[in-house]
Design a protein around this motif. Structure first.
Motif, PDB file in Angstrom:
ATOM      1  N   SER A  58     -11.780   0.009  -6.916  1.00 10.91           N
ATOM      2  CA  SER A  58     -11.438  -0.370  -5.547  1.00 10.91           C
ATOM      3  C   SER A  58     -11.230  -1.872  -5.495  1.00 10.91           C
ATOM      4  CB  SER A  58     -12.537   0.053  -4.575  1.00 10.91           C
ATOM      5  OG  SER A  58     -13.626  -0.813  -4.706  1.00 10.91           O
ATOM      6  N   GLN A  59     -10.376  -2.262  -4.595  1.00 11.56           N
ATOM      7  CA  GLN A  59     -10.003  -3.669  -4.446  1.00 11.56           C
ATOM      8  C   GLN A  59     -11.236  -4.572  -4.344  1.00 11.56           C
ATOM      9  OE1 GLN A  59      -6.756  -5.217  -3.347  1.00 11.56           O
ATOM     10  NE2 GLN A  59      -7.621  -7.104  -2.689  1.00 11.56           N
ATOM     11  N   ASP A  60     -12.198  -4.172  -3.494  1.00 15.61           N
ATOM     12  CA  ASP A  60     -13.389  -5.009  -3.261  1.00 15.61           C
ATOM     13  C   ASP A  60     -14.192  -5.173  -4.546  1.00 15.61           C
ATOM     14  OD1 ASP A  60     -12.546  -4.810  -0.686  1.00 15.61           O
ATOM     15  OD2 ASP A  60     -13.882  -3.129  -0.212  1.00 15.61           O
ATOM     16  N   GLN A 102     -11.879  -7.586  -7.065  1.00 17.33           N
ATOM     17  CA  GLN A 102     -11.324  -8.863  -6.618  1.00 17.33           C
ATOM     18  C   GLN A 102     -12.181 -10.035  -7.103  1.00 17.33           C
ATOM     19  OE1 GLN A 102     -10.764  -9.167  -2.395  1.00 17.33           O
ATOM     20  NE2 GLN A 102      -8.665  -9.818  -2.743  1.00 17.33           N
ATOM     21  N   GLU A 142      -5.599   1.309  -7.515  1.00 16.00           N
ATOM     22  CA  GLU A 142      -6.954   1.837  -7.288  1.00 16.00           C
ATOM     23  C   GLU A 142      -7.036   3.287  -7.756  1.00 16.00           C
ATOM     24  OE1 GLU A 142      -7.601   1.221  -3.118  1.00 16.00           O
ATOM     25  OE2 GLU A 142      -8.335  -0.827  -3.413  1.00 16.00           O
ATOM     26  N   SER A 152       0.825  -1.213   0.000  1.00 16.15           N
ATOM     27  CA  SER A 152       0.000   0.000   0.000  1.00 16.15           C
ATOM     28  C   SER A 152       0.853   1.256   0.000  1.00 16.15           C
ATOM     29  CB  SER A 152      -0.989  -0.004   1.164  1.00 16.15           C
ATOM     30  OG  SER A 152      -0.381  -0.480   2.303  1.00 16.15           O
ATOM     31  N   SER A 159      -5.458  -9.407  -6.246  1.00 17.13           N
ATOM     32  CA  SER A 159      -5.382  -8.186  -5.446  1.00 17.13           C
ATOM     33  C   SER A 159      -4.779  -7.048  -6.246  1.00 17.13           C
ATOM     34  CB  SER A 159      -4.563  -8.437  -4.176  1.00 17.13           C
ATOM     35  OG  SER A 159      -3.197  -8.464  -4.489  1.00 17.13           O
ATOM     36  N   VAL A 160      -5.120  -5.862  -5.816  1.00 17.50           N
ATOM     37  CA  VAL A 160      -4.534  -4.664  -6.401  1.00 17.50           C
ATOM     38  C   VAL A 160      -4.138  -3.762  -5.233  1.00 17.50           C
ATOM     39  CG1 VAL A 160      -5.951  -4.779  -8.478  1.00 17.50           C
ATOM     40  CG2 VAL A 160      -6.752  -3.451  -6.541  1.00 17.50           C
ATOM     41  N   ASN A 161      -3.143  -2.936  -5.410  1.00 17.97           N
ATOM     42  CA  ASN A 161      -2.761  -2.047  -4.310  1.00 17.97           C
ATOM     43  C   ASN A 161      -3.367  -0.657  -4.527  1.00 17.97           C
ATOM     44  OD1 ASN A 161      -1.078  -0.966  -6.238  1.00 17.97           O
ATOM     45  ND2 ASN A 161       0.694  -0.849  -4.910  1.00 17.97           N
TER      46      ASN A 161
END
Lengths: 590, 138
Positions: free
Chosen positions: A290-292, A295, A284, A261, A278-280
Motif C-alpha cells: 500500500s502507498q502508505d 512511501q 499496490e 489511480s 508514490s505508487v498508484n
C-alpha cells in the motif's frame, strides 16, 4: 506591550519627542526667566539707588558723617528692603543698613569689591557673590556718588538672590509637573493613536496568517485610503491569485491522481535517492503493498524486486530511459513490460518514473496467434506432403505398381478432400471473425432444417446403424441467419455421427426458456475426457488427432459453431462423460 | 548403386501421419532398405534405444514425445554417429532447424518435402558410408 512591537516603539517615540521638546523649552525658559528676574531686580535696585542718591546730601559723604547718614538712611533702608551700603573712595564703609554704627566701624575695607571698583571708575558696577557677612548669594549693584563731577563715594544696594531662586524653583516645579502631565498625555494619546494604526496591521497579520495556512475564505476588510488600505488591497489581490493558483494546482493534482489511480498501467515514482515518492493502485495490486506502507522508503525496502531496482539504478545513473521485461510468478504468472524514464529538474536527474504494463494477455494472444499460424501451416502442409509425395512416387514408377498404384491415388484424393475441407473451414472462420459480417436474420423453423441436414448424413448413419431421433418441437422457431444455423447444426450432427459407436444413437431436442431457445444434440458415443472439455471449442484442438484426421475432421468444426452462435448472441456448451456420450447445446434468441 | 549396398540396412520411420509414413516406407523399401514404421514418439524412443538404425526419418510434432527428444535419445546411444537422422517437419522456422542440427540431426526437410530429395540424401549418405568402410578395410 511587547518591547519590540511597533506599537511600543511608536508610543516611545511620542514620549521621546515630548520629552525632548520639553527639555528644550524648559532649558530656555529657565534661562530667560532667570535673566529676566535678575534684570528686573537690577533695574529696581538701580531705581532705588538713584532715589537714595537723590535724597542723600553730598556733604554728608564729603564729611564722612556716619551719624547723619545713619539717621537719614535708616528709615528708607527699612522701607526698600534692600541693603544699602555707602562706601567712601578709599573703601571705608560709611553706612550699612543692616549693621549698627558700631559694626560699620569694624567693617573691612570694601575698595577691592568688584562692583565698588567699577563704581569708583564712574560706571555702574554689579556682582553676584556669596556674602560672607550674610552667608547667602547676593546681587550687588554699586553706583558712583558724584558731586560736581567728582566721585565722592559709592552707593551699593544689594539684595539676596534667594527670592529669584525661589521664583525659578516654583517655575521649574510647574514645568516639571506639566512635563509629567504632558508625558502621561503623550503616552496615553500615543497609545491610542498607535493602537489605531496598529489595529488594521494586526488585522492584516491575522489574515495573512490565515492565508499562509491556506484559508482564503475571508478577505481583509480595511476600507481606508491610506497605505495600510493599499497594503490590504494588495494582500487581498495576492490572496485571490494564490487561491486561484492553489485551486488550479489542486485540480491538476486531483486530475493527476484520478489518472494515476484509473490507469491500467502501474506507475512508481522514485526520487534521486531511490526513495519511493508514490505508487498508484495498480502497483499496490501487483505487489500487494500500500502507498502508505512504502512511501519514503528505499525502493528495495518497499518493493523487494531486483529487476525493477536495477532498472531504476541504471536510469538514475545514466539519465537515459530504459525498459525491461519483468516476470512475476506469484500469485499468478504475469509478464510486465517496464519502462523507466528519468525525471529532470534543471538538467539534473531528480528521479525516475516507472510505468509497468501488464503484457500477459498480449503475450497470451500472441502465443495463440502464433500457435494458430503454426497449426494452420501444419494442417495445410500435412495433406500437401502426402499429395506431393504420392504424385512424385507415382511419376517415379509406382504407376506401374499394380498392387499399390491405385491406393496411392485414393490417398491423394482423400488428402485433396481434406485440404478442401480445411480451406473451407478456414475461410468460414476467417469470415466469421471479420467484423463486417452481416447476419440475415429471419424466423426459422428449426425442426425442418434439422431434418434436411440429417438427410445429408443418411449414408453414414446407415453404415453405422445409428438410431436418429429428431425430437425438436415443430413449433420451435428461432430468429437467425439460415446459413449459420445450418452450419452449426451440420457441424454438431457431424460430430455426433463421427464420434459415435456402431449402433449408437443421436437425439435432437429443444425447449424455450426465458426468451431463449436451447437446442441440444445428444449422442451416446465415445464421449470426451474431462481434461479436454474446457479446450474443446479451441481452434485445432482435437481429443484424438489421429482419429479426427482419419474421420476427415479439420479441428475447426466446434470453433465455427461457437463463433456462429456467439454472433447471434447465444451461448454454447457441452456436457460429456467419456465412454457414455456427449451433449452439445447452444442457445439462440427465439 | 545397387540394391545390395543397402541390403540389411535398417530404416526407422517416425511419422504420426499414416499416409506420409506409408509414402516414405514405400519409397525406401523400393530403394532396398528394411523398413520399420512407428507412429508416436514414445514408441520411437523405445525402438532407437533398443537397436541401431542406419537411417531414422523423424517427424517433430509427434504424439507422446517430440522428434527433438527422440533425436537426443538416438544420439545418446553408442555408435549412433553412423546413424543418419533426417528430420521431416512442417515447422519451417530457422530456430527449429538450428535446434534440430544442434541435437544431432544430419538433415532437415520441410514439409511438403520432395520424395526425390529425401532419396537423394539417403543415397549420398550411403555412398559416404561405403567410402568410409573402404578406407577402414584398406
Amino acid at each position: 506591550m511587547n518591547k519590540k512591537s511597533f506599537q511600543f516603539r511608536l508610543v516611545l517615540s511620542y514620549v521621546f519627542i515630548v520629552l525632548a521638546s520639553f527639555v528644550f523649552i524648559a532649558y530656555y525658559l529657565d534661562k530667560s526667566l532667570e535673566e529676566n528676574a535678575l534684570l528686573e531686580i537690577k533695574s529696581s535696585l538701580m531705581k532705588e539707588a538713584s532715589l537714595v542718591e537723590y535724597f542723600l546730601p553730598s556733604d554728608f559723604i564729603r564729611r564722612q558723617d556716619k551719624a547723619s547718614l545713619e539717621s537719614r538712611l535708616k528709615l528708607p533702608a527699612q522701607k526698600i528692603q534692600s541693603r544699602i551700603t555707602i562706601v567712601s573712595p578709599p573703601g571705608e564703609v560709611l553706612f550699612d543698613s543692616e549693621k549698627t554704627p558700631q559694626e560699620v566701624a569694624r567693617m573691612e575695607n570694601h575698595a577691592d569689591r568688584p562692583e565698588i571698583k567699577t563704581a569708583f571708575q564712574g560706571r555702574t558696577g554689579e556682582s553676584i557673590r556669596y556674602s560672607a557677612t550674610l552667608k547667602i548669594d547676593m546681587l550687588y549693584l554699586a553706583l558712583p556718588l558724584k558731586d560736581k563731577g567728582e566721585i565722592i563715594g559709592a552707593i551699593r544696594l544689594s539684595l539676596p538672590l534667594e527670592n529669584v531662586k525661589k521664583i525659578l524653583l516654583a517655575i521649574r516645579k510647574t514645568v516639571f509637573l506639566s512635563l509629567f502631565f504632558a508625558l502621561g498625555l503623550a503616552f496615553f494619546l500615543g497609545s491610542l493613536i498607535a493602537r489605531g494604526i496598529i489595529k488594521p496591521i494586526h488585522k492584516i497579520i491575522r489574515s495573512a496568517g490565515k492565508f499562509a495556512r491556506g484559508d482564503f475564505s475571508r478577505k481583509i476588510l480595511i476600507d481606508t485610503e491610506d497605505e495600510i488600505g493599499e497594503l490590504a488591497d494588495a494582500l487581498n489581490i495576492m490572496a485571490q491569485q494564490i487561491e486561484e493558483k492553489v485551486r488550479k494546482i489542486e485540480a491538476q493534482n486531483q486530475e493527476l491522481l484520478a489518472i494515476l489511480s484509473s490507469m491500467v498501467e502501474g506507475v512508481i515514482v522514485v526520487d534521486k535517492e531511490n526513495r519511493i515518492l508514490s505508487v498508484n493502485p495498480t502497483v499496490e495490486r501487483i505487489f500487494g503493498i500500500s502507498q502508505d506502507q512504502v512511501q519514503g522508503k528505499f525502493f528495495l525496502e518497499g518493493i523487494p524486486n531486483n529487476t525493477l531496482s536495477d532498472v531504476i539504478v541504471e536510469v538514475l545513473k545514466k539519465g537515459e530511459a530504459a525498459s525491461e521485461e519483468l516476470t512475476l510468478s506469484w500469485p499468478v504468472q504475469k509478464i510486465f513490460q517496464v519502462n523507466a524514464t528519468p525525471v529532470f529538474e534543471r538538467q539534473a536527474v531528480c528521479g525516475c518514473l516507472l510505468v509497468i504494463h501488464d503484457i500477459t494477455e498480449m503475450r497470451k494472444l500472441e502465443t495463440v496467434r502464433k500457435d494458430f499460424v503454426a497449426n494452420v501451416s501444419h494442417e495445410l502442409k500435412t495433406p500437401l506432403t502426402s499429395i506431393k509425395g504420392f504424385v512424385e512416387t507415382l511419376l517415379a514408377g509406382a504407376l506401374e505398381d499394380k498392387e499399390h498404384g491405385h491406393s496411392f491415388l485414393e490417398i491423394i484424393k482423400d488428402h485433396a478432400d481434406r485440404l478442401e475441407n480445411l480451406i473451407n473451414d478456414l475461410l468460414a472462420l476467417a469470415h466469421l471473425e471479420s467484423k463486417e459480417i452481416a447476419l440475415k436474420k429471419e424466423p426459422l423453423e428449426i425442426k425442418d432444417i434439422a431434418d434436411t441436414i440429417l438427410k445429408g448424413f443418411k449414408t453414414q448413419i446407415h453404415k453405422r446403424s445409428l438410431a436418429i431421433q429428431n425430437d425438436l418441437p415443430g413449433t420451435l422457431s428461432v430468429t437467425a441467419d439460415r446459413d449459420k444455423l445450418e452450419q452449426v447444426l451440420t457441424n454438431l450432427i457431424d460430430n455426433a455421427v463421427k464420434f459415435n459407436k456402431d449402433k449408437g444413437s443421436v437425439r435432437l431436442y429443444g425447449e424455450t426458456a426465458q426468451g431463449e431457445v436451447k437446442i441440444v444434440v445428444e449422442d451416446a458415443g465415445i464421449g470426451i475426457p474431462a481434461k479436454d472439455i474446457p479446450r474443446i471449442f479451441e481452434r485445432f484442438y482435437r481429443v484424438d488427432k489421429a482419429r479426427s484426421r482419419q474421420l476427415g475432421g479439420t479441428g475447426l468444426g466446434l470453433s465455427i459453431v461457437k463463433h456462429c452462435v456467439e454472433l447471434h448472441g447465444g451461448k454454447v456448451g457441452v456436457e460429456s462423460t467419456e465412454g457414455l456420450g456427449s451433449k452439445f447445446w447452444f442457445t439462440l434468441p427465439s | 548403386m545397387g540394391l545390395k549396398d543397402k541390403a540389411g540396412k535398417m530404416v526407422l520411420i517416425v511419422e504420426d501421419d499414416k499416409d506420409i509414413n506409408a509414402l516414405i516406407a514405400y519409397n525406401l523399401y523400393k530403394e532396398g532398405f528394411s523398413v520399420e514404421s512407428v507412429y508416436d514418439g514414445l514408441q520411437a524412443q523405445e525402438r532407437v534405444l533398443k537397436r541401431h538404425f542406419d537411417v531414422v526419418i523423424l517427424d517433430i510434432m509427434l504424439p507422446g514425445l517430440d522428434g527433438f527428444s527422440v533425436c537426443q535419445a538416438i544420439r545418446k546411444r553408442k555408435g549412433s554417429h553412423k546413424t543418419l537422422v533426417i528430420m521431416v517437419s512442417a515447422k519451417a522456422e530457422e530456430h527449429d532447424k538450428m535446434y534440430a542440427y544442434l541435437l544431432g540431426a544430419d538433415c532437415y526437410l520441410t514439409k511438403p518435402f520432395s520424395v526425390g530429395k529425401l532419396l537423394e540424401v539417403v543415397r549420398d549418405f550411403n555412398a559416404l558410408r561405403a567410402r568410409e568402410y573402404t578406407v577402414e578395410v584398406n
